[in-house]
Design an enzyme around this catalytic site. Structure first.
Site, PDB file in Angstrom:
ATOM      1  N   PRO A   1       0.843  -1.204   0.000  1.00  9.46           N
ATOM      2  CA  PRO A   1       0.000   0.000   0.000  1.00  9.46           C
ATOM      3  C   PRO A   1       0.876   1.251   0.000  1.00  9.46           C
ATOM      4  O   PRO A   1       1.846   1.312   0.753  1.00  9.46           O
ATOM      5  CB  PRO A   1      -0.767  -0.109   1.324  1.00  9.46           C
ATOM      6  CG  PRO A   1       0.071  -0.977   2.206  1.00  9.46           C
ATOM      7  CD  PRO A   1       0.849  -1.900   1.305  1.00  9.46           C
ATOM      8  N   MET A   2       0.563   2.219  -0.848  1.00  9.54           N
ATOM      9  CA  MET A   2       1.324   3.476  -0.851  1.00  9.54           C
ATOM     10  C   MET A   2       0.384   4.647  -1.127  1.00  9.54           C
ATOM     11  O   MET A   2      -0.209   4.744  -2.208  1.00  9.54           O
ATOM     12  CB  MET A   2       2.435   3.431  -1.912  1.00  9.54           C
ATOM     13  CG  MET A   2       3.593   2.512  -1.537  1.00  9.54           C
ATOM     14  SD  MET A   2       4.960   2.623  -2.704  1.00  9.54           S
ATOM     15  CE  MET A   2       4.283   1.768  -4.127  1.00  9.54           C
TER      16      MET A   2
ATOM     17  N   CYS B   1       2.487   3.340   9.484  1.00  5.73           N
ATOM     18  CA  CYS B   1       2.686   4.677   8.927  1.00  5.73           C
ATOM     19  C   CYS B   1       3.438   5.571   9.923  1.00  5.73           C
ATOM     20  O   CYS B   1       3.021   5.726  11.076  1.00  5.73           O
ATOM     21  CB  CYS B   1       1.344   5.307   8.570  1.00  5.73           C
ATOM     22  SG  CYS B   1       1.562   6.931   7.846  1.00  5.73           S
TER      23      CYS B   1
ATOM     24  N   ASN C   1       9.211  -6.813   3.965  1.00  4.17           N
ATOM     25  CA  ASN C   1       9.048  -5.626   3.124  1.00  4.17           C
ATOM     26  C   ASN C   1      10.176  -4.622   3.389  1.00  4.17           C
ATOM     27  O   ASN C   1      10.718  -4.555   4.484  1.00  4.17           O
ATOM     28  CB  ASN C   1       7.672  -4.992   3.423  1.00  4.17           C
ATOM     29  CG  ASN C   1       7.516  -3.587   2.876  1.00  4.17           C
ATOM     30  OD1 ASN C   1       7.384  -2.628   3.629  1.00  4.17           O
ATOM     31  ND2 ASN C   1       7.544  -3.442   1.565  1.00  4.17           N
ATOM     32  N   GLY C   2      10.478  -3.880   2.340  1.00  2.45           N
ATOM     33  CA  GLY C   2      11.467  -2.811   2.445  1.00  2.45           C
ATOM     34  C   GLY C   2      12.666  -3.059   1.567  1.00  2.45           C
ATOM     35  O   GLY C   2      13.373  -4.060   1.730  1.00  2.45           O
ATOM     36  N   ASP C   3      12.854  -2.174   0.582  1.00  3.51           N
ATOM     37  CA  ASP C   3      14.060  -2.138  -0.256  1.00  3.51           C
ATOM     38  C   ASP C   3      14.208  -3.338  -1.196  1.00  3.51           C
ATOM     39  O   ASP C   3      15.326  -3.625  -1.632  1.00  3.51           O
ATOM     40  CB  ASP C   3      15.331  -2.022   0.606  1.00  3.51           C
ATOM     41  CG  ASP C   3      15.272  -0.846   1.573  1.00  3.51           C
ATOM     42  OD1 ASP C   3      14.477   0.079   1.325  1.00  3.51           O
ATOM     43  OD2 ASP C   3      16.007  -0.864   2.575  1.00  3.51           O
TER      44      ASP C   3
HETATM   45  C1  LIG Z   1       4.855   7.278  -1.106  1.00  5.22           C
HETATM   46  C2  LIG Z   1       4.661   6.202  -0.085  1.00  5.22           C
HETATM   47  C3  LIG Z   1       3.427   6.030   0.489  1.00  5.22           C
HETATM   48  C4  LIG Z   1       3.220   5.007   1.433  1.00  5.22           C
HETATM   49  N1  LIG Z   1       1.977   4.818   1.939  1.00  5.22           N
HETATM   50  C5  LIG Z   1       1.745   3.767   2.764  1.00  5.22           C
HETATM   51  C6  LIG Z   1       0.424   3.446   3.192  1.00  5.22           C
HETATM   52  O1  LIG Z   1      -0.544   4.113   2.824  1.00  5.22           O
HETATM   53  N2  LIG Z   1       0.272   2.393   4.033  1.00  5.22           N
HETATM   54  C7  LIG Z   1       1.336   1.620   4.448  1.00  5.22           C
HETATM   55  O2  LIG Z   1       1.149   0.656   5.198  1.00  5.22           O
HETATM   56  N3  LIG Z   1       2.578   1.888   4.037  1.00  5.22           N
HETATM   57  C8  LIG Z   1       2.802   2.922   3.195  1.00  5.22           C
HETATM   58  N4  LIG Z   1       4.053   3.140   2.724  1.00  5.22           N
HETATM   59  C9  LIG Z   1       5.133   2.211   3.090  1.00  5.22           C
HETATM   60  C10 LIG Z   1       5.273   1.104   2.037  1.00  5.22           C
HETATM   61  O3  LIG Z   1       4.122   0.296   1.983  1.00  5.22           O
HETATM   62  C11 LIG Z   1       6.478   0.218   2.344  1.00  5.22           C
HETATM   63  O4  LIG Z   1       6.310  -0.349   3.619  1.00  5.22           O
HETATM   64  C12 LIG Z   1       7.794   0.992   2.331  1.00  5.22           C
HETATM   65  O5  LIG Z   1       7.856   1.895   1.256  1.00  5.22           O
HETATM   66  C13 LIG Z   1       8.993   0.043   2.255  1.00  5.22           C
HETATM   67  O6  LIG Z   1       8.872  -0.821   1.148  1.00  5.22           O
HETATM   68  P1  LIG Z   1       9.598  -0.519  -0.273  1.00  5.22           P
HETATM   69  O7  LIG Z   1      11.054  -0.315   0.013  1.00  5.22           O
HETATM   70  O8  LIG Z   1       9.320  -1.754  -1.098  1.00  5.22           O
HETATM   71  O9  LIG Z   1       8.986   0.722  -0.830  1.00  5.22           O
HETATM   72  C14 LIG Z   1       4.293   4.177   1.814  1.00  5.22           C
HETATM   73  C15 LIG Z   1       5.538   4.357   1.228  1.00  5.22           C
HETATM   74  C16 LIG Z   1       5.740   5.367   0.299  1.00  5.22           C
HETATM   75  C17 LIG Z   1       7.103   5.519  -0.329  1.00  5.22           C
END
Ligand SMILES: Cc1cc2nc3c(=O)[nH]c(=O)nc-3n(C[C@H](O)[C@H](O)[C@H](O)COP(=O)(O)O)c2cc1C
Length: 313
Positions: free
Chosen positions: A17-18, A100, A200-202
């Site tokens: 989710p983002m 969050c 999750n992450g990176d």
């Molecule tokens: C622009 C943005 C918006 C995000 N919004 C949410 C969100 O609404 N809910 C949530 O649980 N995490 C949110 N995250 C966190 C991501 O879901 C994820 O945990 C985090 O970016 C690390 O994973 P990644 O490195 O694959 O991006 C957000 C991250 C970004 C960059």
């Protein structure tokens, strides 16, 4: 393959989710590349109760595809009501946000602030999972800060409360997005529960996907920023090819399709504006992309924008 309660999901690579990114148009595009599940942006539970058109648009069901709606809040009853509304509107899964880190959310004691209040967190987990028939899942961080790494404890509470899957972003709240996601930490969560755990992450490539799975012993992964401008990452991770390359014409077709979905979903003004960031990501590291971005940021006409895309890609 992943079993989330009674739901069987075909891939263990999921779209994270983002906020501001995983809206209906984005989920429609990403689903073409077959992630196990797509997640909505985080939706405030209070806003869901009002059922205004902007919020209902945010939970619009991804057509013919397994989709989770993520809710945020700090009142167990409101969270339960909100999850029922999501279920009634087609959500296959309700995900609770305890990750969050942004001030606006944690100051209202929602998001990752809930990790600091285990009693309230327990009430929310129980109340939401008792209120809907669809599986309820949880997304959180390692903990609030390095002195309170309580994700394994909350995971156990969650499992006992009826939660069917847990995703861990391997950072603390206080870390925000600094440093690296700690995939090894996720092992402590995995060994504490029987339900599926995702890391999750990176995660952005096949190599670091394999490393993340090895380090964490997780059942699957959630990918967020790694899908920026390359929604095909979910296909890429499955592909046996050493160097996966998306066909240029197909890429152009995906981008134009994404633009059209955005225009249809938001109308011309917001549709064009919200699509610019995606175009920035799609064009990143292509020759003359700076010049292209300057042009698209000034463009307010959809026909001209489509021509610019056709010429550039
Ligand atoms: C622009 C943005 C918006 C995000 N919004 C949410 C969100 O609404 N809910 C949530 O649980 N995490 C949110 N995250 C966190 C991501 O879901 C994820 O945990 C985090 O970016 C690390 O994973 P990644 O490195 O694959 O991006 C957000 C991250 C970004 C960059």
């Amino acid at each position: 393959m992943l079993n989330i309660g009674k739901l069987q999901v075909n891939s263990n690579f999921l779209l994270a989710p983002m906020s501001g990114v995983t809206d209906y148009p984005y989920r429609e595009i990403v689903k073409k590349f077959k992630p196990g599940l797509v997640f909505s942006e985080m939706i405030a539970s209070r806003a869901l109760l009002a059922q205004n058109s902007k919020t209902m648009k945010m939970i619009k069901k991804t057509d013919n595809y397994l989709s989770a709606v993520q809710i945020a809040g700090c009142d167990p009853e409101i969270m339960a009501e909100a999850s029922k509304i999501c279920e009634d509107n087609g959500a296959d899964i309700i995900d609770i946000n305890m990750g969050c880190p942004v001030k606006k959310v944690v100051n209202g004691y929602a998001g990752s602030a809930l990790m600091k209040d285990e009693i309230l967190a327990t009430k929310i987990l129980e109340s939401v999972s008792n209120s809907v028939k669809v599986p309820v899942t949880l997304k959180m961080r390692k903990g609030w800060d390095d002195n309170s790494l309580n994700a394994p404890k909350i995971a156990k509470i969650a499992e006992n409360s009826g939660i069917k899957m847990i995703t861990i972003h391997g950072r603390t709240r206080c870390q925000m997005y600094k440093g690296k996601s700690d995939w090894k930490f996720v092992k402590n969560v995995k060994s504490n529960v029987k339900i599926p755990v995702l890391v999750n992450g990176d995660i952005t490539s096949k190599e670091n996907l394999n490393q993340a799975l090895k380090d964490s012993k997780a059942d699957g992964v959630m990918i967020g920023r790694g899908s920026y401008g390359r929604p095909w990452i979910f296909q890429e991770l499955f592909s046996n090819k050493k160097k996966f390359k998306i066909n240029n014409n197909y890429k152009k077709q995906i981008i134009l399709n994404h633009l059209q979905l955005s225009l249809d979903h938001y109308g011309k003004d917001i549709g064009l504006k919200s699509f610019r960031k995606h175009l920035g990501w799609y064009s990143k590291s292509i020759n003359n992309s700076n010049e292209f971005r300057l042009k698209i940021n000034q463009c307010t006409d959809e026909i001209i924008l489509k021509n610019l895309i056709n010429d550039f890609f």
